[in-house]
Design a protein around this motif. Sequence first.
Motif, PDB file in Angstrom:
ATOM      1  N   HIS A  44     -15.691  97.653  -7.815  1.00 25.57           N
ATOM      2  CA  HIS A  44     -17.131  97.904  -7.925  1.00 25.57           C
ATOM      3  C   HIS A  44     -17.880  97.809  -6.595  1.00 25.57           C
ATOM      4  CE1 HIS A  44     -17.133  98.009 -12.289  1.00 25.57           C
ATOM      5  NE2 HIS A  44     -16.351  96.948 -12.283  1.00 25.57           N
ATOM      6  N   TYR A  84      -8.211  95.106 -10.738  1.00 26.40           N
ATOM      7  CA  TYR A  84      -8.798  95.316 -12.063  1.00 26.40           C
ATOM      8  C   TYR A  84      -8.616  94.050 -12.884  1.00 26.40           C
ATOM      9  CZ  TYR A  84      -9.106 100.300 -11.031  1.00 26.40           C
ATOM     10  OH  TYR A  84      -9.408 101.510 -10.467  1.00 26.40           O
ATOM     11  N   ASP A 111     -24.502  93.327 -16.578  1.00 30.09           N
ATOM     12  CA  ASP A 111     -25.169  94.618 -16.778  1.00 30.09           C
ATOM     13  C   ASP A 111     -24.207  95.798 -16.689  1.00 30.09           C
ATOM     14  OD1 ASP A 111     -27.571  93.252 -17.084  1.00 30.09           O
ATOM     15  OD2 ASP A 111     -28.309  93.722 -15.066  1.00 30.09           O
ATOM     16  N   SER A 112     -23.159  95.667 -15.898  1.00 25.65           N
ATOM     17  CA  SER A 112     -22.227  96.797 -15.706  1.00 25.65           C
ATOM     18  C   SER A 112     -20.902  96.621 -16.451  1.00 25.65           C
ATOM     19  CB  SER A 112     -21.952  97.001 -14.212  1.00 25.65           C
ATOM     20  OG  SER A 112     -21.209  95.913 -13.690  1.00 25.65           O
ATOM     21  N   HIS A 114     -19.891  97.400 -19.278  1.00 28.51           N
ATOM     22  CA  HIS A 114     -19.452  98.598 -20.007  1.00 28.51           C
ATOM     23  C   HIS A 114     -18.672  99.581 -19.129  1.00 28.51           C
ATOM     24  CE1 HIS A 114     -23.232  99.816 -18.140  1.00 28.51           C
ATOM     25  NE2 HIS A 114     -22.811 101.057 -18.240  1.00 28.51           N
ATOM     26  N   THR A 115     -18.748  99.433 -17.795  1.00 30.14           N
ATOM     27  CA  THR A 115     -18.050 100.336 -16.888  1.00 30.14           C
ATOM     28  C   THR A 115     -16.681  99.797 -16.461  1.00 30.14           C
ATOM     29  OG1 THR A 115     -18.955  99.392 -14.841  1.00 30.14           O
ATOM     30  CG2 THR A 115     -20.270 101.105 -15.961  1.00 30.14           C
ATOM     31  N   TRP A 116     -16.362  98.570 -16.856  1.00 29.34           N
ATOM     32  CA  TRP A 116     -15.124  97.953 -16.397  1.00 29.34           C
ATOM     33  C   TRP A 116     -13.903  98.654 -16.977  1.00 29.34           C
ATOM     34  CZ3 TRP A 116     -14.820  92.060 -15.390  1.00 29.34           C
ATOM     35  CH2 TRP A 116     -15.896  91.661 -14.596  1.00 29.34           C
ATOM     36  N   TYR A 117     -12.839  98.665 -16.218  1.00 31.72           N
ATOM     37  CA  TYR A 117     -11.577  99.281 -16.602  1.00 31.72           C
ATOM     38  C   TYR A 117     -11.017  98.626 -17.867  1.00 31.72           C
ATOM     39  CZ  TYR A 117      -6.686 100.733 -16.147  1.00 31.72           C
ATOM     40  OH  TYR A 117      -5.435 101.239 -16.373  1.00 31.72           O
ATOM     41  N   ILE A 119     -12.243  97.827 -20.700  1.00 28.02           N
ATOM     42  CA  ILE A 119     -13.048  96.701 -21.175  1.00 28.02           C
ATOM     43  C   ILE A 119     -12.830  96.421 -22.661  1.00 28.02           C
ATOM     44  CG2 ILE A 119     -15.106  98.149 -21.519  1.00 28.02           C
ATOM     45  CD1 ILE A 119     -15.007  94.393 -20.535  1.00 28.02           C
ATOM     46  N   ASP A 120     -12.659  97.448 -23.471  1.00 25.55           N
ATOM     47  CA  ASP A 120     -12.484  97.220 -24.915  1.00 25.55           C
ATOM     48  C   ASP A 120     -11.205  96.444 -25.221  1.00 25.55           C
ATOM     49  OD1 ASP A 120     -14.876  98.483 -25.782  1.00 25.55           O
ATOM     50  OD2 ASP A 120     -13.942 100.438 -25.472  1.00 25.55           O
ATOM     51  N   SER A 140     -25.519  92.709 -22.329  1.00 27.69           N
ATOM     52  CA  SER A 140     -24.369  93.565 -22.577  1.00 27.69           C
ATOM     53  C   SER A 140     -24.162  93.684 -24.078  1.00 27.69           C
ATOM     54  CB  SER A 140     -23.118  92.962 -21.937  1.00 27.69           C
ATOM     55  OG  SER A 140     -21.980  93.754 -22.231  1.00 27.69           O
ATOM     56  N   TYR A 142     -21.205  93.742 -25.117  1.00 28.23           N
ATOM     57  CA  TYR A 142     -19.957  92.990 -25.263  1.00 28.23           C
ATOM     58  C   TYR A 142     -20.253  91.504 -25.413  1.00 28.23           C
ATOM     59  CZ  TYR A 142     -17.589  97.283 -24.046  1.00 28.23           C
ATOM     60  OH  TYR A 142     -17.145  98.563 -24.056  1.00 28.23           O
TER      61      TYR A 142
END
Length: 190
Positions: A44, A84, A111-112, A114-117, A119-120, A140, A142
């Motif tokens: 990031h 990662y 805040d970010s 949702h952009t993480w590799y 993440i789900d 978030s 999450y």
Amino acid sequence: MKKVGIFGGTFNPPHIGHLIMANEAYDALQLDEVRFMPNAIAPHKKLDDDASIENRHQMVEIAIQPYQQFRLETIELELGGISYTHHTILALKEREPDTKFYFIIGGDMIDSLHTWYKIDELIQFVQFVGVKRPGTHSTSTYDVKMIEAPLIDLSSTLIRKRLKNGGTLKFLLPDGVEDYIRKEGLYGTR
């Protein structure tokens, strides 16, 4: 089961705000320890300053040395490449299957998230712990366990600017870190 906080980042350089965040998480969650984990290459952030991986590693060691609840975690440096969190947590869980990991993040990372590799998938293996930061929403979709901590508007970017411009760093850096920076000629102190 051992409870371990993981505090990852570039730590370019580590500052007093990092120590405060880690200690607040340690206390609030009654962790066994918090491990500071400098990344090899951050996905990031672009590192455009002259501190090497080895420099950042050394600065973290100096910063946490006086505190028995803090440890250095070098797994991302050992793995190399882009760091990662998904890969790191899976490797940590394989190495320490009887440990519950809490990944400590600041408001900008919340805040970010949702952009993480992956993440789900990642969210199934680790509990995220959030600490608000001034100027962020710190929200978030999450699951992030928020903890109360003093809001300190301090960043490594500010520290680097002060170093380049000859400004004061009093009370901003852990003992020994400024001496190391000057000895190594980092961030324009040559």
